[in-house]
Design a protein around this motif. Structure first.
Motif, PDB file in Angstrom:
ATOM      1  N   ARG A  91       0.983  -1.200   0.030  1.00  0.00           N
ATOM      2  CA  ARG A  91      -0.006  -0.042   0.010  1.00  0.00           C
ATOM      3  C   ARG A  91       0.791   1.110  -0.048  1.00  0.00           C
ATOM      4  O   ARG A  91       1.991   1.263   0.429  1.00  0.00           O
ATOM      5  CB  ARG A  91      -0.859  -0.006   1.130  1.00  0.00           C
ATOM      6  N   PRO A  92       0.324   2.263  -0.554  1.00  0.00           N
ATOM      7  CA  PRO A  92       1.017   3.481  -0.461  1.00  0.00           C
ATOM      8  C   PRO A  92       1.435   3.856   1.012  1.00  0.00           C
ATOM      9  O   PRO A  92       0.579   3.838   1.906  1.00  0.00           O
ATOM     10  CB  PRO A  92       0.109   4.827  -0.939  1.00  0.00           C
ATOM     11  N   GLY A  93       2.854   4.134   1.352  1.00  0.00           N
ATOM     12  CA  GLY A  93       3.194   4.385   2.856  1.00  0.00           C
ATOM     13  C   GLY A  93       3.377   3.272   3.576  1.00  0.00           C
ATOM     14  O   GLY A  93       3.404   3.281   4.753  1.00  0.00           O
ATOM     15  N   SER A 133      -5.036  -4.089  -1.641  1.00  0.00           N
ATOM     16  CA  SER A 133      -4.014  -2.875  -2.074  1.00  0.00           C
ATOM     17  C   SER A 133      -4.796  -2.215  -3.104  1.00  0.00           C
ATOM     18  O   SER A 133      -5.197  -2.698  -4.050  1.00  0.00           O
ATOM     19  CB  SER A 133      -2.639  -3.674  -2.272  1.00  0.00           C
ATOM     20  N   TYR A 150      -3.030  -1.041  -5.378  1.00  0.00           N
ATOM     21  CA  TYR A 150      -2.031  -1.498  -6.707  1.00  0.00           C
ATOM     22  C   TYR A 150      -2.579  -2.933  -7.290  1.00  0.00           C
ATOM     23  O   TYR A 150      -2.207  -3.146  -8.301  1.00  0.00           O
ATOM     24  CB  TYR A 150      -0.728  -1.749  -6.245  1.00  0.00           C
ATOM     25  N   ALA A 162       2.242   1.041 -10.699  1.00  0.00           N
ATOM     26  CA  ALA A 162       3.227   1.741  -9.570  1.00  0.00           C
ATOM     27  C   ALA A 162       3.761   0.661  -8.518  1.00  0.00           C
ATOM     28  O   ALA A 162       4.545   0.904  -7.777  1.00  0.00           O
ATOM     29  CB  ALA A 162       2.334   2.641  -8.757  1.00  0.00           C
ATOM     30  N   VAL A 198       6.915   0.222  -5.864  1.00  0.00           N
ATOM     31  CA  VAL A 198       6.856  -0.192  -4.400  1.00  0.00           C
ATOM     32  C   VAL A 198       7.631  -1.250  -3.952  1.00  0.00           C
ATOM     33  O   VAL A 198       8.454  -1.360  -3.170  1.00  0.00           O
ATOM     34  CB  VAL A 198       5.386  -0.009  -4.132  1.00  0.00           C
TER      35      VAL A 198
END
Length: 110
Positions: free
Chosen positions: A38-40, A54, A56, A73, A77
């Motif tokens: 996940r972002p972050g 996620s 993504y 993306a 990551v």
């Protein structure tokens, strides 16, 4: 200068030979395996904070076909996660299409 939006790839639950891929919950399983990306990173706050997909890698049914939408993306990551999901598609001879998920007008994205 504009920043390009990451591409999205639709892994369709149809093999290159046109057969429906089994088991029927393959999309949820694949997306579930990547749910921690996940972002972050994973944020552990509150009961059930870890539950969910996620952004993504999300399962969808599009025109009656189970799919997993994979955002490019993910490659930035965690390259190994990207390789895992794309190799899954290749190894199982699933159709992969580059596209863009657009929610229905006036509808929810999920």
């Amino acid at each position: 200068m504009s920043v390009e939006k990451p591409r999205e790839f639709f892994i369709q639950g149809i093999t290159l030979s046109g057969k429906t891929f089994r088991p029927s919950d393959w999309a949820e399983r694949l997306a579930g395996a990547l749910s921690s990306f996940r972002p972050g990173g994973v944020v552990k706050v509150g009961i059930g904070a870890h539950i969910g997909y996620s952004p993504y890698c999300v399962p969808r049914v599009i025109e009656g076909v189970k799919c997993v939408i994979v955002n490019e993306a993910l490659r930035g990551v965690e390259p190994m996660a990207w390789d895992f999901v794309m190799n899954f598609a290749r190894d199982n001879e699933l159709q992969v299409v580059e596209a863009c998920w657009l929610p229905e007008p006036g509808g929810k994205a999920d």
